[in-house]
Design an enzyme around this catalytic site. Structure first.
Site, mmCIF file in Angstrom:
data_model
loop_
_atom_site.group_PDB
_atom_site.id
_atom_site.type_symbol
_atom_site.label_atom_id
_atom_site.label_comp_id
_atom_site.label_asym_id
_atom_site.label_seq_id
_atom_site.Cartn_x
_atom_site.Cartn_y
_atom_site.Cartn_z
ATOM 1 N N TYR A 9 -0.729 1.005 1.356
ATOM 2 C CA TYR A 9 0.144 0.077 2.094
ATOM 3 C C TYR A 9 -0.104 -1.390 1.746
ATOM 4 O O TYR A 9 -0.999 -1.696 0.987
ATOM 5 C CB TYR A 9 0.125 0.360 3.589
ATOM 6 C CG TYR A 9 -1.159 0.213 4.378
ATOM 7 C CD1 TYR A 9 -2.231 -0.510 3.948
ATOM 8 C CD2 TYR A 9 -1.236 0.820 5.638
ATOM 9 C CE1 TYR A 9 -3.358 -0.643 4.735
ATOM 10 C CE2 TYR A 9 -2.363 0.699 6.438
ATOM 11 C CZ TYR A 9 -3.417 -0.042 5.976
ATOM 12 O OH TYR A 9 -4.523 -0.179 6.755
ATOM 13 N N GLU A 10 0.722 -2.236 2.260
ATOM 14 C CA GLU A 10 0.748 -3.660 1.873
ATOM 15 C C GLU A 10 0.907 -3.817 0.364
ATOM 16 O O GLU A 10 0.324 -4.714 -0.238
ATOM 17 C CB GLU A 10 -0.522 -4.386 2.336
ATOM 18 C CG GLU A 10 -0.751 -4.412 3.815
ATOM 19 C CD GLU A 10 0.399 -5.038 4.588
ATOM 20 O OE1 GLU A 10 1.106 -5.870 4.015
ATOM 21 O OE2 GLU A 10 0.575 -4.668 5.765
ATOM 22 N N GLY A 11 1.726 -2.957 -0.226
ATOM 23 C CA GLY A 11 1.857 -2.920 -1.689
ATOM 24 C C GLY A 11 0.833 -1.968 -2.248
ATOM 25 O O GLY A 11 -0.371 -2.172 -2.067
#
Lengths: 594, 594
Positions: A444-446
């Site tokens: 997550y968060e890229g």
């Protein structure tokens, strides 16, 4: 095994006081003139007490209990609601918030240490307050006066929790595919939002009485792709001004069954004529989110560090206590009867794992806090050029820390699990939960692959990308200082100088090759990021070795620092050359389509 | 995503028919003169149908449902009992059992392929029949006539399932610490067993009407340590000869909550005056178990392969279907509209992961089946010296396959999960279960660290250890054949020859250093095993490249073989040099105690 989380206060102090020498810099910032090491340590000790006593004990039980979804309502695990209320009451969400906004105005460095503790103690719990800082920064920077007045104080204090609503089923890494729409709400200063979002951490819960969603959607007349995305702030409940409140069109349709983080509800959200305000300019939603995502990425890096630390702590404790097989060798003074089973901590295969865990944890702590320190400089330095350079350096370090620390956090959990043997696979020993919880931070968060592209293609290769040169200068300056020191430190300095040289020449090769074959950088990005990660750990350990000289006090802590530093250069750093060879491979050899 | 398991029949045929050329060897074995490739493939196709239709569909549901423990009784997930009955009915447990013992007398090679399918489709389900072969071999070799008559036929047919009861809370890797005791049962030919065992897979369940436990315990007058351990066979129920049966003192006290394998009950067992018979000689229990554990270790290796295959299959399917972001490049003829999101299978970072999964899966399949083939030669060759040498080679390859394949199976699951992005963390996509299930194989049947010690210290370093030389001769013979082939194959042959040389010289260095510092081999064992693993994969791919020449039929299968082989030498094989550098480090640098 009833080990509970213990915050690594001694090493945190080492990093802040000696490795960063943070206090000497704080003296130049007007707001922090009175901030010294004892004060900072006192804050961390209080944080540690709260985390150890109130948050860590909920970790295993929350994993077993999970979240419940029933008719649109989400119930979080026992204790989450109460402990979060105490967290807000004690003012922890506003630790680094400006005093002007009601915060305590302390450096982000301290906040990052708090993040590390929370992640190491109870990652699922941390998910709820995880976006408070980002949402606060976003609304402070881009919110209208109306929004700031209506929402900001309660978001900043943590009284209301926040979410970031980007992902849709067809739009993950590719936010340009987002379909949620916003239409002007006639007769108001706002919009109606319609659309579905998935993977929304804390999209619904029972921890606060309102939830403030930051939603990416297409406003009126939006062009396709990322340039048509605007950011809206959509509270779960609207206040009517008379102290009453009315339901907004925000619905939780379900929560995911996940590999880990079971204490954190991952929600599918439906927005149906949900009223919200535009944040920032129309069609500039991604830019507005950037400030939020950057803060979030360093936090995610701290999750990797927190998990690695917990893995190290658990495995280390277990290895001291568990006796199996005679040892090939034992340390001087060890109390093992001849012919009897020895603590597995004495067996070479276990020492290899344990030492590597420690080397990674302590090296990453230095680099993670260093990044936070640059953020503080970027925010507070008197000189605008210094601020700008610090911001660029932090922005370069962030994707490295995010991807490298999270991959290492997960790897550390698995390696630590191996120390437990069969017990590692059993829930009650805790380490399998660390492994499951840690895995999400690589996604997550890229995803970590997106971080690598961000690093190499957006921040290193473009002409005029100065932060990379600044980083190499920093590394080389440390290498020179080491080379002026005692012989063992000198060797580390020479090695560090060699790594910087290799990174520089490899970068040049990639750039040259990429100019001919525009796939090159994409083939090598992941290994390139890891190369830089290992160079940064070498930087961290070279400086630690330089500081922890035999001349300094004889405390075991420094003896172990030296041993761990030497071990790092002897063993784990071999991964640098490995990654380098893979970058070279990617510069040479094309990749088939599968 | 509704992908269900599909057995890799095409590659299995390639390995058996072309890579091993198994049929040419079968012609020399009297029992197998009529066995040809079409017959073998027919067996595998039937196996695949059964596994795909009956076993694979129970995988996800069993993970959700788990096993239930209630008042000493264990209920397995829905469908396990019925599908296992069909498995026995169809004769799958006796595939490679001698015809003289009621089996079908087919090569173990086919059985190993079946194991791979079962593990890839539903590892938890496989846990129950997993010990049938080992228990059969053990009772055949060491059982008294009484035991053979009373138990062997039903154990061998799978009508009764078997367990291996070694581990006790204080005795994991160190079986010498076992405390369970056996005392003579007066007036009988047996013993009473008393003690507690943990981590007993299938210690209790509802799949068969009786369970036969092989229990390691200390008999009367047992010396301490491993030399005091005897093996006993203890059925859950005793038959009284009149068709009735009486309860033996075997109690399940609970099942573990585990990271994965939730469909398989991991039991805590209490034996209380449980009646059993001695198997083999008193105090020679470990030797008797050896035959069982060796068979089990190759099976565990196949679990690693099965998981890697499933991971590859799932990630590959997902990557074709999921479109995100424009691609830097697309394959000729790809149907992607300009400016539109492309299947993620086209993105270089994903191609790297997917190609590596494929290279590992197909390389390991060749090496795993090669090991089984040596076991067949060891069992059936006319020449005693050939049999002996084949047995030694299989015994050398087994710990490598066990540790290397299981670590790669788990690594493959994690890498495949990354392809799914955030969806990978969600249960319904299946890959997170593969990750959780695969992790256990690195721990049981001897942790991977124990395998590495077995390999290096027991099988490579001792004077007169001939199998290692035999292995290098095999590798070099392949290298020579490749070097006589076409240019691309020649390069692979040259690289393979270089690897064999490096392995030989590294082994010599370890031996020399170990003579001075007896901790050396323990420091380097894990990396040494991995070095050999990568050399074996290079061996597998060199031979595959030699076979899959452009001259052979133009089927896509061979084109992709060549591409994958080239990719293997370009990218993943870099891990060999990395492991070699870590072995070198371990020869030089001592390890601190933590």
């Amino acid at each position: 095994m009833t080990l509970t989380y213990q915050a690594p206060l001694r090493d945190m102090r080492f990093v802040m006081d000696e490795w960063l020498d943070a206090a000497s810099w704080w003296r130049d910032v007007p707001d922090w003139q009175d901030l010294d090491s004892p004060t900072a340590q006192q804050v961390l000790e209080e944080a540690a007490r709260f985390v150890e006593e109130r948050i860590a004990p909920l970790n295993a039980s929350a994993d077993l209990e999970g979240c419940r979804f029933d008719a649109g309502k989400v119930t979080t695990p026992a204790g989450f609601r109460e402990s979060y209320a105490e967290f807000v009451e004690a003012g922890w969400p506003t630790l680094s918030l400006d005093a002007g906004h009601g915060g305590q105005g302390l450096p982000q460095l301290l906040d990052v240490a708090l993040q590390e503790m929370l992640a190491g103690a109870n990652h699922a719990w941390l998910m709820s307050p995880g976006l408070t800082h980002g949402a606060t920064a976003c609304l402070q920077t881009y919110g209208s006066e109306r929004v700031k007045k209506a929402l900001l104080p309660k978001v900043a204090s943590g009284e209301w929790l926040s979410t970031m609503c980007l992902t849709e089923p067809q739009a993950g890494s590719d936010v340009g595919l987002i379909r949620s729409r916003a239409t002007e709400a006639p007769g108001t200063d706002g919009y109606f939002i319609d659309g579905s979002k998935i993977f929304i951490s804390g999209g619904a819960h029972d921890m606060t009485e309102n939830i403030v969603h930051l939603v990416l959607a297409r406003g009126p007349d939006a062009p396709p792709g990322t340039k048509g995305l605007s950011l809206f702030v959509v509270p779960e409940w609207l206040e009517d001004g008379d102290g009453g409140r009315s339901c907004n069109g925000v619905y939780c349709e379900g929560i995911e069954k996940k590999m880990g983080l079971k204490g954190s509800p991952t929600c599918t959200m439906r927005f149906e004529r949900a009223f919200g305000w535009l944040v920032g300019e129309a069609h500039r939603g991604l830019a507005c989110l950037f400030v939020m995502m950057n803060a979030a990425r360093l936090q995610v890096a701290m999750q990797g560090l927190g998990h690695a630390h917990t893995a190290w702590q658990r495995a280390h404790a277990y290895a001291q206590e568990r006796a199996q097989m005679r040892a090939v060798s034992v340390p001087p003074g060890a109390n093992v009867a001849p012919g009897k089973a020895a603590p597995i901590a004495f067996h070479p295969a276990m020492r290899r794992i344990l030492m590597e865990l420690r080397a990674i944890v302590e090296g990453e702590r230095a680099i993670g806090y260093w990044t936070a320190h640059w953020l503080d400089i970027a925010a507070r330095h008197a000189d605008v050029a210094e601020r700008e350079q610090a911001a660029q350096l932090a922005s370069l370090l962030t994707p490295i820390a995010k991807a490298f620390f999270t991959a290492n956090g997960y790897g550390a959990a698995s390696n630590a699990l191996q120390v437990f043997g069969g017990y590692g696979y059993i829930h009650e020993y805790g380490i399998e939960q660390t492994l499951r919880d840690s895995r999400v931070s690589m996604l997550y968060e890229g995803t970590n692959e997106i971080q690598a592209i961000d690093l190499l293609i957006r921040k290193v290769l473009p002409d005029g990308a100065v932060a990379f040169d600044v980083l190499l200068r920093q590394v080389r300056a440390e290498a020179r200082l080491c080379q002026e020191s005692d012989p063992p430190v000198r060797a580390a300095g020479a090695k560090l100088a060699e790594l910087a040289q290799t990174v520089e020449s490899t970068t040049r090769s990639i750039k040259a090759r990429h100019a001919q074959d525009p796939e090159t950088a994409y083939r090598v990005a992941d290994d390139y990021l890891a190369m830089l990660g290992w160079m940064l750990l070498a930087f961290a350990w070279a400086r630690a070795l330089r500081i922890a000289t035999p001349q300094c006090e004889a405390e075991t802590f420094y003896v172990e620092k030296r041993e761990t530093g030497r071990f790092f250069f002897d063993y784990p750093l071999a991964a640098f050359a490995y990654r380098r060879s893979l970058v070279a491979a990617g510069c040479e050899a094309t990749l088939p389509y599968v």
